[in-house]
Design an enzyme around this catalytic site. Structure first.
Site, PDB file in Angstrom:
ATOM      1  CE  LYS A 104      39.894  43.297  47.832  1.00 60.85           C
ATOM      2  NZ  LYS A 104      39.772  44.608  47.139  1.00 60.85           N
TER       3      LYS A 104
ATOM      4  CD  GLU B   3      44.050  51.334  42.285  1.00 58.45           C
ATOM      5  OE1 GLU B   3      45.065  51.483  43.115  1.00 58.45           O
ATOM      6  OE2 GLU B   3      42.836  51.140  43.005  1.00 58.45           O
TER       7      GLU B   3
ATOM      8  CB  ALA C  17      43.221  56.396  54.115  1.00 63.64           C
TER       9      ALA C  17
ATOM     10  CB  VAL D  53      40.935  54.155  46.124  1.00 66.25           C
ATOM     11  CG1 VAL D  53      39.826  54.955  45.818  1.00 66.25           C
ATOM     12  CG2 VAL D  53      40.910  52.760  45.394  1.00 66.25           C
TER      13      VAL D  53
HETATM   14  N1  PSU Z   1      41.048  46.700  45.763  1.00 70.12           N
HETATM   15  C1  PSU Z   1      41.856  45.744  44.832  1.00 70.12           C
HETATM   16  N2  PSU Z   1      42.787  45.732  44.555  1.00 70.12           N
HETATM   17  C2  PSU Z   1      43.670  46.661  44.902  1.00 70.12           C
HETATM   18  C3  PSU Z   1      43.170  47.639  45.715  1.00 70.12           C
HETATM   19  C4  PSU Z   1      41.802  47.295  46.098  1.00 70.12           C
HETATM   20  O1  PSU Z   1      41.046  44.809  44.180  1.00 70.12           O
HETATM   21  O2  PSU Z   1      44.946  46.530  44.505  1.00 70.12           O
HETATM   22  C5  PSU Z   1      44.077  48.678  46.430  1.00 70.12           C
HETATM   23  C6  PSU Z   1      43.576  50.066  45.979  1.00 70.12           C
HETATM   24  O3  PSU Z   1      44.595  50.892  45.655  1.00 70.12           O
HETATM   25  C7  PSU Z   1      42.845  50.626  47.499  1.00 70.12           C
HETATM   26  C8  PSU Z   1      43.934  49.940  48.544  1.00 70.12           C
HETATM   27  O4  PSU Z   1      42.922  51.752  47.421  1.00 70.12           O
HETATM   28  O5  PSU Z   1      44.165  48.586  47.726  1.00 70.12           O
HETATM   29  C9  PSU Z   1      43.157  49.677  49.878  1.00 70.12           C
HETATM   30  O6  PSU Z   1      44.412  49.395  50.863  1.00 70.12           O
HETATM   31  P1  PSU Z   1      43.998  49.251  52.255  1.00 70.12           P
HETATM   32  O7  PSU Z   1      43.056  48.495  52.679  1.00 70.12           O
HETATM   33  O8  PSU Z   1      45.276  49.342  52.885  1.00 70.12           O
HETATM   34  O9  PSU Z   1      43.561  51.059  52.418  1.00 70.12           O
END
Ligand code: PSU
Ligand code: MN
Length: 305
Positions: A159, A25, A141, A108
């Protein structure tokens, strides 16, 4: 192939000859890590995939075109873009990025969509999004995408800035197998275990590949999560991670940060609060997952020969 999607010649050749390919990604490059650690890590992940005999395909939207298999120069350009200037591209963002010919970094969910369109079945990342603590309607999502796009996602769990029990519940509802590779519990990103039991454990990439192959053959359309704990020497002590996470999520709430900005804010604050230790852990697990993704992709392509 769709005119809005472009495959590098290396990736196109590998897919045509049914060789192993691993999607990577780009949100972690633009929103997850600062320059130059983001560049070094993206290149180290590609190298780790190559060491297994698989071909890496880093994915982003470049000038309105979904690009599968970024060149080193393209990765460099994304990595050096000033923070906040590149759109974070999940499922809902593709029409905007494509229609307005923007650059955008795939999350992701976004990377799963692009990988699937290109014909790539294995994708390695760090952590997936999940259900945010205290905000049970802020469901990433990523979880919904795992329920509807047939790609195996290799990650170090999610996390503990997230509500991990609720995250597992949503994955169950979405019909997503969560496979522990070398672990009985859901890994918690910076730490090896969240303590939450998983109901399937495998101990080799080949076994993980067998489960993925069965899922794809059955054709129900969902993805899989392959959860790999961070290497023991690089994990953060659970209490160190937890204290920083609680403070960072509290600050995010107090500052009114919401939506797609929450995850980048919290990652950055946790790194500051742990004196960079969380960042070193993050880089370690990303490279480890890229290597494991390569091994799974190689096993999957052997199974299907
Ligand atoms: N986890 C990480 N680093 C990141 C992300 C997740 O340790 O950069 C990114 C990934 O691309 C994941 C996104 O899909 O954050 C999730 O964002 P949200 O919580 O806004 O869906
Ligand atoms: Mn969210």
């Amino acid at each position: 192939m769709h005119s809005k999607i472009h495959l590098s010649s290396e990736v196109a050749d590998a897919l045509r000859s049914r060789r192993a390919v691993v999607a990577l990604e780009s949100t972690l490059i633009t929103h997850g890590l600062p320059y130059p650690a983001n560049l070094e890590t993206a290149l180290a992940m590609e190298a780790a995939v190559r060491q297994t005999g698989a071909v890496p395909a880093t994915i982003a939207v470049l000038k309105g075109r979904i690009t599968v298999g970024l060149s080193k120069a393209e990765i460099q350009e994304l990595a050096a873009a000033p923070p906040g200037t590149v759109r974070k591209c999940s499922r809902r963002d593709f029409p905007v990025a494509l229609g307005l010919r923007q650059d955008a970094a795939t999350t992701v969910a976004g990377t799963m969509i692009a990988a699937h369109l290109a014909g790539i079945r294995v994708f390695a990342t760090g952590g997936i999004g999940g259900v945010h603590r205290g905000h049970p309607f802020d469901v990433s999502a990523d979880l919904i995408e795992l329920g509807r796009t047939p790609v195996a996602v290799v990650c170090a769990g999610a996390k503990s800035i997230l509500d991990l029990p609720l995250t597992l519940e949503v994955l169950e509802t979405q019909g997503v197998p969560v496979v522990g590779l070398g672990t009985d519990t859901l890994p918690a990103f910076y730490t090896r275990s969240s303590g939450l039991p998983l109901d399937v454990r495998v101990d080799t990439p080949e076994q993980a590949a067998r489960i993925a192959a069965a899922a794809f053959q059955l054709g129900l359309g969902h993805g899989l999560l392959i959860a790999v704990p961070i290497q023991p020497e690089d994990e953060l002590p659970a209490e160190v991670a937890e204290i920083a996470i609680i403070q960072a999520t509290g600050e995010a709430a107090a500052a009114g940060i919401h939506g797609k900005d929450v995850t980048p804010f919290v990652l950055k604050r946790v790194a500051e609060l742990t004196d960079g230790r969380s960042r070193r852990a993050n880089v370690s697990l990303l490279v480890n997952n890229a290597r494991t993704g390569g091994q799974i992709a190689v096993a999957l392509s052997q199974l299907e020969r």
